[in-house]
Design a protein around this motif. Structure first.
Motif, short mmCIF file in Angstrom:
data_model
loop_
_atom_site.label_atom_id
_atom_site.label_comp_id
_atom_site.label_asym_id
_atom_site.label_seq_id
_atom_site.Cartn_x
_atom_site.Cartn_y
_atom_site.Cartn_z
N HIS A 131 0.81 -1.22 0.00
CA HIS A 131 0.00 0.00 0.00
C HIS A 131 0.84 1.28 0.00
O HIS A 131 0.32 2.35 0.26
CB HIS A 131 -0.93 0.00 1.21
CG HIS A 131 -1.98 -1.07 1.15
ND1 HIS A 131 -3.01 -1.05 0.24
CD2 HIS A 131 -2.14 -2.21 1.88
CE1 HIS A 131 -3.77 -2.14 0.42
NE2 HIS A 131 -3.26 -2.84 1.40
N GLU A 142 -0.40 4.43 -2.06
CA GLU A 142 -1.51 5.20 -1.49
C GLU A 142 -1.06 5.91 -0.21
O GLU A 142 -1.39 7.07 0.02
CB GLU A 142 -2.69 4.30 -1.11
CG GLU A 142 -3.28 3.49 -2.23
CD GLU A 142 -2.79 2.06 -2.18
OE1 GLU A 142 -1.71 1.83 -2.77
OE2 GLU A 142 -3.45 1.20 -1.58
N LYS A 143 -0.33 5.19 0.62
CA LYS A 143 -0.09 5.72 1.96
C LYS A 143 1.12 6.66 2.05
O LYS A 143 1.18 7.49 2.94
CB LYS A 143 0.03 4.56 2.94
CG LYS A 143 -1.33 3.88 3.15
CD LYS A 143 -1.32 2.76 4.12
CE LYS A 143 -2.74 2.21 4.28
NZ LYS A 143 -2.79 0.99 5.10
N PHE A 199 -10.33 7.75 -3.85
CA PHE A 199 -9.31 7.39 -2.87
C PHE A 199 -10.00 6.69 -1.73
O PHE A 199 -10.93 7.25 -1.18
CB PHE A 199 -8.53 8.60 -2.33
CG PHE A 199 -7.38 8.15 -1.47
CD1 PHE A 199 -6.15 7.86 -2.03
CD2 PHE A 199 -7.56 7.94 -0.11
CE1 PHE A 199 -5.11 7.39 -1.26
CE2 PHE A 199 -6.51 7.46 0.66
CZ PHE A 199 -5.29 7.19 0.09
N PRO A 200 -9.59 5.46 -1.34
CA PRO A 200 -8.52 4.68 -1.94
C PRO A 200 -8.83 4.21 -3.36
O PRO A 200 -9.97 4.29 -3.79
CB PRO A 200 -8.42 3.47 -0.98
CG PRO A 200 -9.75 3.37 -0.33
CD PRO A 200 -10.23 4.77 -0.22
N PRO A 201 -7.78 3.73 -4.08
CA PRO A 201 -7.95 3.31 -5.47
C PRO A 201 -8.99 2.20 -5.61
O PRO A 201 -9.18 1.40 -4.70
CB PRO A 201 -6.56 2.78 -5.86
CG PRO A 201 -5.63 3.35 -4.85
CD PRO A 201 -6.41 3.52 -3.59
N ALA A 232 -8.12 10.94 7.92
CA ALA A 232 -6.72 10.94 8.35
C ALA A 232 -6.58 11.66 9.68
O ALA A 232 -7.46 12.44 10.08
CB ALA A 232 -5.87 11.65 7.30
N ILE A 239 2.61 6.43 11.79
CA ILE A 239 1.24 6.12 12.24
C ILE A 239 1.30 5.36 13.56
O ILE A 239 0.66 5.71 14.53
CB ILE A 239 0.47 5.30 11.19
CG1 ILE A 239 0.38 6.07 9.86
CG2 ILE A 239 -0.92 4.92 11.71
CD1 ILE A 239 -0.43 7.35 9.91
N LEU A 264 5.02 1.75 11.14
CA LEU A 264 4.11 2.06 10.04
C LEU A 264 4.06 3.56 9.81
O LEU A 264 3.85 4.33 10.73
CB LEU A 264 2.69 1.56 10.36
CG LEU A 264 2.52 0.06 10.60
CD1 LEU A 264 1.05 -0.26 10.86
CD2 LEU A 264 3.03 -0.75 9.42
N TYR A 265 4.29 3.95 8.55
CA TYR A 265 4.17 5.36 8.16
C TYR A 265 2.95 5.53 7.27
O TYR A 265 2.45 4.57 6.66
CB TYR A 265 5.42 5.81 7.40
CG TYR A 265 6.64 5.95 8.27
CD1 TYR A 265 6.93 7.15 8.90
CD2 TYR A 265 7.49 4.86 8.48
CE1 TYR A 265 8.04 7.27 9.72
CE2 TYR A 265 8.60 4.97 9.30
CZ TYR A 265 8.87 6.17 9.92
OH TYR A 265 9.96 6.30 10.73
N TYR A 299 -0.07 8.88 5.70
CA TYR A 299 -0.38 10.31 5.55
C TYR A 299 -1.09 10.84 6.79
O TYR A 299 -1.88 10.15 7.40
CB TYR A 299 -1.24 10.55 4.31
CG TYR A 299 -2.42 9.59 4.18
CD1 TYR A 299 -3.59 9.79 4.91
CD2 TYR A 299 -2.36 8.48 3.34
CE1 TYR A 299 -4.65 8.92 4.81
CE2 TYR A 299 -3.41 7.60 3.24
CZ TYR A 299 -4.56 7.82 3.97
OH TYR A 299 -5.61 6.94 3.89
#
Lengths: 138, 384
Positions: free
Chosen positions: A12, A15-16, A32-34, A91, A114, A124-125, A127
């Motif tokens: 992912h 996206e992320k 969004f998401p795809p 988010a 995140i 975990l990273y 947006y």
């Protein structure tokens, strides 16, 4: 809460890490998401689109009783952000105090941590959105 | 398609059942319903359950419960539709009887939530969100509902106090329900004094983690009188989904799945909102009760919270909801909730609801929401 196979997270990244969505080639709807199938017109013809990451706050809350894995970060602001291109994204907000948040506040996407698993586990990273930084020109 | 009736109902009180396992709760509720119907065997079993794999590390509930209820080699499966699992299981049971495949069908809803740590319970529930994009970013269902509530308050001028009236009504009715988790009357101030759990949503705007099991027994309507003097017909069923991700909704303040599910149920039953005497809405959060009243067609958009503060949702009001305590006071053992709603609607239509009896009802509606309004069932029951 043990981490899963790392593939679960890296699949992912688009996206992320950089907010990649999809655009319907038939009707132009941006998702969004795809998605593989357009939820507006049913078309399967999609192309990837890079979203600007600029948007406005539609609604927000302060999470005080988070799901496990997020206890360390509480309380944290969570928002629905309407992007310039149309889609709304859920988010966390960052670099902002609770009383600054308001309807219509202009925000921009940043990449942030995140959550983490254990001391030697993966991080975990993804947006988050922060108030648009004003430059001296503004 | 055959007409279908409920010939027996059973439940256990909702609560924190530290001494009772999932299987024992489900079997007790099921046997209560079978005794009520006067049957000792059934043709098939549907189990409504949301997340037993997460909560108690047990799946394959169709087998588990049929086995321990001594039902023999019958067909038995679990039905999952998030918090709407119970309502969906009733519908699958309905289909089995309506199709002519089975005559006597048992439906049991069960959830055992208190074995999990509270923050884990919050996480397990959020598996029914768009987990990759909602839970991943730290969202819980409380938080997602809070986002809707804040927007609703801005759009329609509703206040936190307006929403508190849903909690007050639920607790007032729960006090008279021996199966309710909370049997304590509260005041508006009690609700308003409770702490924020996801602003502007407070503790008393939300249902709590609990355990419970409820069951109904179904039969063809034309055979129902062989079992009971008071069969209750399932006159209409409807089910619909919406985007799993709240952010992807076309309209954030309208539950399209409620509108679609209720349209189907009203059509099948041949009734309109004005014909409904008892309304069991999915008040997991007070904001959902307000939106349910609107999207089911009872009040105009934006008026849902207002009718609560005006007292119109009481048992003797125009829109009697939460008549046995709702999700707030009876409790919300997630996968069991839709079956509890069905049991309570049957009590009302049998004129067996005690102090909370709605005056002489003919038709009841139950609305059961899964996810953030992403999977919704509406069932319409009728006295025959």
């Amino acid at each position: 809460m043990p981490a899963m196979q790392v593939s679960r997270y890296w699949r992912h990244f688009k996206e992320k890490y950089r907010l990649a969505g999809t655009k319907c080639k038939k009707c132009g709807k941006i998702h969004f998401p795809p998605r593989q199938v357009c939820n507006e017109c049913g078309s399967r013809e999609m192309e990837e689109i890079q979203l600007s990451g600029k948007g406005k706050v539609v609604s927000w809350t302060i999470v005080r009783n988070p799901p496990s894995g997020f206890e360390y970060y509480k309380p944290y602001p969570l928002a629905l952000v309407e992007l310039e291109e149309g889609p709304i994204v859920l988010a966390q907000l960052t670099d902002v105090s609770e009383d600054e948040i308001d309807f219509g506040m202009e925000v921009e996407m940043v990449t942030r941590r995140i959550r983490e698993f254990s001391e030697d586990g993966i991080i975990l990273y993804g947006y988050k959105f922060r108030p648009v930084l004003k430059t001296s020109k503004d | 398609m055959r007409k279908v009736a409920i010939i027996g109902v059973g439940a256990i009180p909702v609560g924190e059942h530290w001494g009772t396992s999932l299987r024992d709760m489900a079997v007790e509720a099921l046997l209560n319903a079978m005794d009520d119907a006067g049957v000792d065997k059934v043709d098939s079993l549907y189990v409504g359950n949301m997340a037993s794999g997460s909560f108690v590390e047990q799946e394959n509930l169709g087998t588990l419960i049929a086995d321990f209820a001594g039902l023999g080699h019958i067909p038995a499966v679990k039905i999952e539709a998030a918090c709407a699992s119970g309502g969906a299981a009733v519908q699958e049971g309905f289909k089995a009887v309506a199709s002519g495949l089975d005559d006597i069908v048992a439906v049991v809803g069960v959830e055992k939530m208190t074995d999990a740590w509270p923050t884990d319970a919050t996480r397990y529930l959020a598996y029914a969100s768009d987990a990759e994009y909602e839970l991943f970013n730290g969202a819980s269902f409380v938080a997602l509902n809070a986002l809707v509530m804040r927007l609703y308050m801005k759009e329609f001028g509703a206040t936190e106090e307006d929403f508190a009236h849903f909690a007050v009504n639920a607790h007032k009715n729960g006090a008279n329900n021996p199966y309710a988790m909370f049997k304590k009357v509260i005041k508006v101030e009690t609700a308003l004094r409770s702490p924020y759990i996801a602003d502007p949503l407070k503790l008393f705007d939300a249902s709590s983690v609990c355990d419970g099991a409820a069951a109904v027994i179904l039969a063809p309507l034309d055979k129902a009188k062989e079992f009971t003097d008071t069969p209750i017909e399932i006159a209409g069923i409807g089910r619909a989904v919406d985007t799993i991700n709240l952010a992807n909704r076309r309209e954030l303040l309208r539950l399209r799945a409620t509108i679609e599910a209720s349209r189907r149920a009203y059509k099948m039953a041949g009734v309109e909102p004005k014909d409904i005497d008892v309304i069991e809405v999915h008040d997991a959060f007070t904001i959902m009760a307000a939106m349910a009243l609107e999207d089911l067609g009872f009040v105009p958009k934006g008026q849902g919270a207002k009718v609560a503060s005006e007292g119109q949702i009481a048992v003797d009001g125009d829109y009697p909801i939460q008549t046995m305590g709702g999700l707030k006071a009876r409790g919300h053992p997630v996968g069991a909730t839709g079956v509890y709603q069905t049991v309570e609607a049957v009590w009302q239509l049998r004129i067996d609801a005690g102090k909370n009896q709605v005056p002489d009802p003919e038709i009841a509606l139950t609305q059961n929401i899964g996810g953030t309004g992403s999977n919704i069932t509406v069932n319409i029951l009728r006295r025959v």
